[in-house]
Design a protein around this motif. Structure first.
Motif, mmCIF file in Angstrom:
data_model
loop_
_atom_site.group_PDB
_atom_site.id
_atom_site.type_symbol
_atom_site.label_atom_id
_atom_site.label_comp_id
_atom_site.label_asym_id
_atom_site.label_seq_id
_atom_site.Cartn_x
_atom_site.Cartn_y
_atom_site.Cartn_z
ATOM 1 N N ARG A 106 32.132 78.203 54.815
ATOM 2 C CA ARG A 106 32.791 76.923 55.111
ATOM 3 C C ARG A 106 32.678 75.983 53.914
ATOM 4 N NH1 ARG A 106 30.775 72.170 57.214
ATOM 5 N NH2 ARG A 106 32.367 70.833 58.086
ATOM 6 N N GLU A 108 37.403 76.268 53.194
ATOM 7 C CA GLU A 108 37.610 76.059 54.627
ATOM 8 C C GLU A 108 38.652 76.999 55.227
ATOM 9 O OE1 GLU A 108 38.352 71.853 55.067
ATOM 10 O OE2 GLU A 108 36.211 71.450 55.295
ATOM 11 N N VAL A 109 39.681 77.329 54.465
ATOM 12 C CA VAL A 109 40.706 78.240 54.983
ATOM 13 C C VAL A 109 40.106 79.637 55.170
ATOM 14 C CG1 VAL A 109 42.921 79.357 54.498
ATOM 15 C CG2 VAL A 109 42.626 76.915 54.038
ATOM 16 N N TYR A 163 37.020 80.245 55.662
ATOM 17 C CA TYR A 163 36.113 80.100 56.799
ATOM 18 C C TYR A 163 36.864 80.293 58.114
ATOM 19 C CZ TYR A 163 33.568 77.712 60.501
ATOM 20 O OH TYR A 163 32.980 77.402 61.703
ATOM 21 N N LEU A 164 38.011 79.626 58.244
ATOM 22 C CA LEU A 164 38.788 79.746 59.484
ATOM 23 C C LEU A 164 39.257 81.178 59.710
ATOM 24 C CD1 LEU A 164 40.888 76.465 59.506
ATOM 25 C CD2 LEU A 164 39.190 77.180 61.207
ATOM 26 N N ARG A 165 39.672 81.835 58.640
ATOM 27 C CA ARG A 165 40.100 83.235 58.769
ATOM 28 C C ARG A 165 38.940 84.108 59.242
ATOM 29 N NH1 ARG A 165 43.223 83.983 53.010
ATOM 30 N NH2 ARG A 165 45.160 82.916 53.547
ATOM 31 N N SER A 169 37.913 83.288 62.792
ATOM 32 C CA SER A 169 38.884 83.740 63.796
ATOM 33 C C SER A 169 38.636 85.190 64.200
ATOM 34 C CB SER A 169 40.313 83.567 63.285
ATOM 35 O OG SER A 169 40.609 84.491 62.264
ATOM 36 N N PHE A 229 41.900 77.939 67.165
ATOM 37 C CA PHE A 229 41.919 77.395 65.803
ATOM 38 C C PHE A 229 41.786 75.875 65.836
ATOM 39 C CE2 PHE A 229 43.768 81.515 64.781
ATOM 40 C CZ PHE A 229 43.227 81.786 63.533
ATOM 41 N N GLU A 230 42.531 75.244 66.727
ATOM 42 C CA GLU A 230 42.476 73.784 66.831
ATOM 43 C C GLU A 230 41.071 73.309 67.190
ATOM 44 O OE1 GLU A 230 45.514 72.669 69.621
ATOM 45 O OE2 GLU A 230 47.138 73.143 68.223
ATOM 46 N N GLU A 290 38.251 74.826 66.562
ATOM 47 C CA GLU A 290 37.369 75.046 65.407
ATOM 48 C C GLU A 290 37.611 73.990 64.332
ATOM 49 O OE1 GLU A 290 34.157 76.812 63.713
ATOM 50 O OE2 GLU A 290 35.028 77.408 65.633
ATOM 51 N N ILE A 291 38.864 73.629 64.120
ATOM 52 C CA ILE A 291 39.186 72.584 63.133
ATOM 53 C C ILE A 291 38.594 71.248 63.576
ATOM 54 C CG2 ILE A 291 41.079 71.237 62.132
ATOM 55 C CD1 ILE A 291 42.705 73.921 62.125
ATOM 56 N N MET A 316 34.984 71.335 62.775
ATOM 57 C CA MET A 316 34.779 71.171 61.334
ATOM 58 C C MET A 316 34.891 69.699 60.945
ATOM 59 S SD MET A 316 36.936 74.423 59.851
ATOM 60 C CE MET A 316 36.942 73.817 58.180
#
Length: 152
Positions: free
Chosen positions: A114, A118-119, A121-123, A126, A137-138, A140-141, A144
């Motif tokens: 992270r 950050e991108v 991290y999201l991948r 997920s 996703f929303e 988790e964002i 963050m």
């Protein structure tokens, strides 16, 4: 430890040094019989217990490959990935156990990843957290962003 020259079992340690950021010890030895000198490297073994219960040796390279997939197309250097892998390995080794669950490695990856990207991290999250919808996703964002606000 057998002498590689005469296969005698007796040797004495002449010198010991910590290598590989403290994860290994290099020892210079001398055979008691033939006086030949040789080097041994001792490394603490860390086993990863997979979800199916099987254990396999920890692999920094495997960790890097997994994180690299999440970083595909992102501006993340190989050196940054190596540093992240070292940080994760140090984290899981610091628990003092010779075995670690694969799940714990995933958890140890999340925070440094992270901080790195950050991108990516999201991948990674997920897949690791088994996101099933855009709502995941929303959520988790939002988490963050909340952590970012709380850290300032």
């Amino acid at each position: 430890m057998y002498c590689p020259f005469c296969h005698n079992e007796q040797s004495r340690v002449i010198d010991s040094r910590v290598i590989d950021s403290g994860t290994s010890i290099r020892r210079r030895r001398e055979c008691a019989a033939c006086k030949g000198r040789f080097t041994t490297i001792e490394k603490a073994v860390l086993s990863v217990v997979k979800r199916n219960g099987l254990a396999e040796p920890f692999s920094r390279d495997k960790l890097i490959r997994g994180v690299k997939r999440a970083c595909q197309g992102r501006d993340v250097s190989d050196d940054a990935l190596k540093k992240l892998a070292q940080e994760v390995e140090e984290t899981v080794r610091s628990h003092g156990s010779s075995q670690v669950n694969a799940n714990d490695i995933g958890l140890a990856i999340l925070e440094p990843l992270r901080d790195l990207d950050e991108v990516a991290y999201l991948r990674f999250a997920s897949v690791y957290k088994s996101f099933e919808s855009a709502d995941d996703f929303e959520s988790e964002i939002r988490l963050m962003r909340r952590r970012d606000r709380d850290s300032f």
